[in-house]
Design an enzyme around this catalytic site. Sequence first.
Site, PDB file in Angstrom:
ATOM      1  N   CYS A  41      41.462  13.021  33.289  1.00 14.76           N
ATOM      2  CA  CYS A  41      40.859  13.324  31.978  1.00 14.76           C
ATOM      3  C   CYS A  41      39.765  14.385  32.114  1.00 14.76           C
ATOM      4  O   CYS A  41      39.134  14.516  33.165  1.00 14.76           O
ATOM      5  CB  CYS A  41      40.288  12.037  31.387  1.00 14.76           C
ATOM      6  SG  CYS A  41      39.410  12.258  29.822  1.00 14.76           S
ATOM      7  N   SER A  43      36.889  14.210  31.073  1.00 13.78           N
ATOM      8  CA  SER A  43      35.594  13.601  31.389  1.00 13.78           C
ATOM      9  C   SER A  43      35.391  13.511  32.903  1.00 13.78           C
ATOM     10  O   SER A  43      34.268  13.687  33.384  1.00 13.78           O
ATOM     11  CB  SER A  43      35.477  12.220  30.738  1.00 13.78           C
ATOM     12  OG  SER A  43      35.524  12.355  29.331  1.00 13.78           O
ATOM     13  N   HIS A  46      34.125  16.874  33.980  1.00 13.14           N
ATOM     14  CA  HIS A  46      32.694  17.116  33.723  1.00 13.14           C
ATOM     15  C   HIS A  46      31.855  16.624  34.904  1.00 13.14           C
ATOM     16  O   HIS A  46      30.878  17.268  35.290  1.00 13.14           O
ATOM     17  CB  HIS A  46      32.233  16.357  32.479  1.00 13.14           C
ATOM     18  CG  HIS A  46      32.685  16.948  31.164  1.00 13.14           C
ATOM     19  ND1 HIS A  46      32.207  18.141  30.682  1.00 13.14           N
ATOM     20  CD2 HIS A  46      33.542  16.485  30.230  1.00 13.14           C
ATOM     21  CE1 HIS A  46      32.766  18.384  29.486  1.00 13.14           C
ATOM     22  NE2 HIS A  46      33.584  17.394  29.203  1.00 13.14           N
ATOM     23  N   HIS A  62      39.209   6.943  34.962  1.00 17.00           N
ATOM     24  CA  HIS A  62      38.795   5.917  33.991  1.00 17.00           C
ATOM     25  C   HIS A  62      39.906   5.684  32.965  1.00 17.00           C
ATOM     26  O   HIS A  62      39.695   5.028  31.963  1.00 17.00           O
ATOM     27  CB  HIS A  62      37.512   6.375  33.273  1.00 17.00           C
ATOM     28  CG  HIS A  62      37.712   7.657  32.522  1.00 17.00           C
ATOM     29  ND1 HIS A  62      37.725   8.885  33.146  1.00 17.00           N
ATOM     30  CD2 HIS A  62      37.965   7.897  31.213  1.00 17.00           C
ATOM     31  CE1 HIS A  62      37.962   9.822  32.247  1.00 17.00           C
ATOM     32  NE2 HIS A  62      38.117   9.252  31.057  1.00 17.00           N
ATOM     33  N   CYS A 167      42.554   6.067  27.615  1.00 14.68           N
ATOM     34  CA  CYS A 167      41.508   7.018  27.197  1.00 14.68           C
ATOM     35  C   CYS A 167      42.012   8.025  26.176  1.00 14.68           C
ATOM     36  O   CYS A 167      41.678   7.921  25.005  1.00 14.68           O
ATOM     37  CB  CYS A 167      40.824   7.737  28.358  1.00 14.68           C
ATOM     38  SG  CYS A 167      39.491   8.796  27.758  1.00 14.68           S
TER      39      CYS A 167
HETATM   40  N1  LIG Z   1      34.411  11.168  22.895  1.00 19.94           N
HETATM   41  C1  LIG Z   1      35.088  10.512  23.805  1.00 19.94           C
HETATM   42  O1  LIG Z   1      35.074   9.290  23.832  1.00 19.94           O
HETATM   43  C2  LIG Z   1      35.922  11.249  24.798  1.00 19.94           C
HETATM   44  C3  LIG Z   1      36.949  10.600  25.509  1.00 19.94           C
HETATM   45  C4  LIG Z   1      37.736  11.343  26.385  1.00 19.94           C
HETATM   46  C5  LIG Z   1      37.468  12.692  26.592  1.00 19.94           C
HETATM   47  N2  LIG Z   1      36.451  13.258  25.902  1.00 19.94           N
HETATM   48  C6  LIG Z   1      36.123  14.686  26.050  1.00 19.94           C
HETATM   49  O2  LIG Z   1      37.080  15.448  25.340  1.00 19.94           O
HETATM   50  C7  LIG Z   1      37.099  16.763  25.882  1.00 19.94           C
HETATM   51  C8  LIG Z   1      38.535  17.176  26.149  1.00 19.94           C
HETATM   52  O3  LIG Z   1      39.118  16.366  27.146  1.00 19.94           O
HETATM   53  P1  LIG Z   1      40.618  16.645  27.631  1.00 19.94           P
HETATM   54  O4  LIG Z   1      40.918  15.606  28.641  1.00 19.94           O
HETATM   55  O5  LIG Z   1      41.509  16.851  26.483  1.00 19.94           O
HETATM   56  O6  LIG Z   1      40.400  18.047  28.377  1.00 19.94           O
HETATM   57  P2  LIG Z   1      41.448  19.227  28.611  1.00 19.94           P
HETATM   58  O7  LIG Z   1      40.846  20.102  29.622  1.00 19.94           O
HETATM   59  O8  LIG Z   1      42.804  18.631  28.850  1.00 19.94           O
HETATM   60  O9  LIG Z   1      41.530  19.968  27.184  1.00 19.94           O
HETATM   61  C9  LIG Z   1      40.647  20.965  26.765  1.00 19.94           C
HETATM   62  C10 LIG Z   1      41.464  21.971  25.955  1.00 19.94           C
HETATM   63  O10 LIG Z   1      40.561  22.910  25.385  1.00 19.94           O
HETATM   64  C11 LIG Z   1      41.149  24.201  25.455  1.00 19.94           C
HETATM   65  N3  LIG Z   1      40.087  25.201  25.361  1.00 19.94           N
HETATM   66  C12 LIG Z   1      39.165  25.552  26.298  1.00 19.94           C
HETATM   67  N4  LIG Z   1      38.324  26.483  25.815  1.00 19.94           N
HETATM   68  C13 LIG Z   1      38.719  26.720  24.528  1.00 19.94           C
HETATM   69  C14 LIG Z   1      38.229  27.567  23.491  1.00 19.94           C
HETATM   70  N5  LIG Z   1      37.173  28.358  23.678  1.00 19.94           N
HETATM   71  N6  LIG Z   1      38.880  27.515  22.300  1.00 19.94           N
HETATM   72  C15 LIG Z   1      39.952  26.735  22.097  1.00 19.94           C
HETATM   73  N7  LIG Z   1      40.449  25.919  23.049  1.00 19.94           N
HETATM   74  C16 LIG Z   1      39.829  25.909  24.246  1.00 19.94           C
HETATM   75  C17 LIG Z   1      41.922  24.207  26.764  1.00 19.94           C
HETATM   76  O11 LIG Z   1      42.943  25.171  26.769  1.00 19.94           O
HETATM   77  C18 LIG Z   1      42.479  22.771  26.773  1.00 19.94           C
HETATM   78  O12 LIG Z   1      43.737  22.714  26.155  1.00 19.94           O
HETATM   79  C19 LIG Z   1      36.214  16.709  27.141  1.00 19.94           C
HETATM   80  O13 LIG Z   1      34.910  17.148  26.814  1.00 19.94           O
HETATM   81  C20 LIG Z   1      36.171  15.232  27.465  1.00 19.94           C
HETATM   82  O14 LIG Z   1      35.042  14.854  28.203  1.00 19.94           O
HETATM   83  C21 LIG Z   1      35.703  12.581  25.008  1.00 19.94           C
HETATM   84 ZN   LIG Z   2      38.819  10.102  29.398  1.00 19.59          ZN
END
Ligand SMILES: NC(=O)c1ccc[n+]([C@@H]2O[C@H](COP(=O)([O-])OP(=O)(O)OC[C@H]3O[C@@H](n4cnc5c(N)ncnc54)[C@H](O)[C@@H]3O)[C@@H](O)[C@H]2O)c1
Ligand SMILES: [Zn+2]
Length: 364
Positions: A41, A43, A46, A62, A167
């Site tokens: 993921c 996260s 990060h 996770h 998640c």
């Molecule tokens: N709030 C929560 O409970 C929770 C839970 C899980 C993950 N998250 C967060 O969600 C976010 C995404 O997680 P993920 O696993 O999908 O990550 P990921 O890396 O799979 O997805 C990120 C996406 O953003 C795109 N991207 C990057 N820069 C961009 C831009 N400038 N404009 C448009 N698109 C862009 C990438 O191409 C990618 O498809 C992370 O910050 C993660 O920590 C939050």
């Molecule tokens: Zn996650």
Amino acid sequence: MTISSRAAVHRGGSSLEITQIEVAAPGPGTALVRLGASGVCGSDRHVLDGEWEMPSPTVMGHEGAGVVEAIGEGVEDVAVGDHVVLSWFYPCRRCTACLSGRAFVCTGSRSEECLLPDGSTPLSENGTPVYPYLAVGSMSEYTVVPESAAVKIPSDVPFEVASLLGCSVSTGVGAVVNDAMVAPGRSAVVVGTGGVGLSIIMGLNLVGAHPIIAVDLSEEKLAIARRFGATHSVISGPDSQEQIRSITGGGADYAFEAIGRKDTIESLPGLLVRGGTAVLVGLPPADQTINFDGLALAEGGIRIVGSNYGSTVPGRDFPRLAALYLAGKLPVDELISDRIRLDQVNEAFEAMRRGERARSVIVF
Ligand SMILES: NC(=O)c1ccc[n+]([C@@H]2O[C@H](COP(=O)([O-])OP(=O)(O)OC[C@H]3O[C@@H](n4cnc5c(N)ncnc54)[C@H](O)[C@@H]3O)[C@@H](O)[C@H]2O)c1
Ligand SMILES: [Zn+2]
Ligand SMILES: [Zn+2]
């Protein structure tokens, strides 16, 4: 008696070491789980990229699912042999939030400290403590979690799919259903369509939002978004706001951010119609402050909603999501772009940093 487990350990730095750790026998109120699969993921990324503080060394992961191998004293909710999805925010079941059915804002959980309820960690390495990330540590053959973090689901859900219910899918679908409560026919834009953003699209499709606009830098991700029900896709760039305002006739009812970037989070109000709702799902680095124009927010009646874990109540939502998957209403299989071995996890993070792959899943 401890058992030996191969695990991906973070010791600081941007990559993980694959090594043997020891996993303690489950104590009171906890369960030993043999992992079947773990998602990779954003996260986790990060943490590897030093954007958040975490105890160290840490077994990452996770987003996991597996089989209960043993239970500690007093465990009643799961039994040996049960297939379970793991929750990265285990409810304490005692605080006011938990007692009000709002486990997602539990104040008694020690998940964020990567500790079990009694303050211990079940993992170690030559006698030195190792922390399971968010009290899960799913990038390991075995882990021990509190009973409330292991939720039984039907055994006909494949582990790869079940892991993602832990998640990305619960976060994304929950953001739509539990947090934004999007009604049929309302318009929505999703900025960032990785594992979490694509799960938001799944949720929007499920509730009949229309139109559904996907925004990403990757054409590969946007193609998946269209298969998941996005009616429009926009390559992120200087004119994306104009395109979104034109598709929606003045702005969307809902705008979700699922990247965790300051600039894209700050762009959300500009994508909304008056009275619209911005939903913050992506998590920015800890040292960044997000700025919004207070006057424009107030005058536009814009709501900003913080969304953690899609306000998931694990015991309620994991079985529901599993049932929706089994009924063919959530295309979680198609979210899995790569099935990998544990020792390929660093390549998965490299691909994620390049914006490639919808979701890599470690299969044990
Ligand atoms: N709030 C929560 O409970 C929770 C839970 C899980 C993950 N998250 C967060 O969600 C976010 C995404 O997680 P993920 O696993 O999908 O990550 P990921 O890396 O799979 O997805 C990120 C996406 O953003 C795109 N991207 C990057 N820069 C961009 C831009 N400038 N404009 C448009 N698109 C862009 C990438 O191409 C990618 O498809 C992370 O910050 C993660 O920590 C939050
Ligand atoms: Zn996650
Ligand atoms: Zn609680």
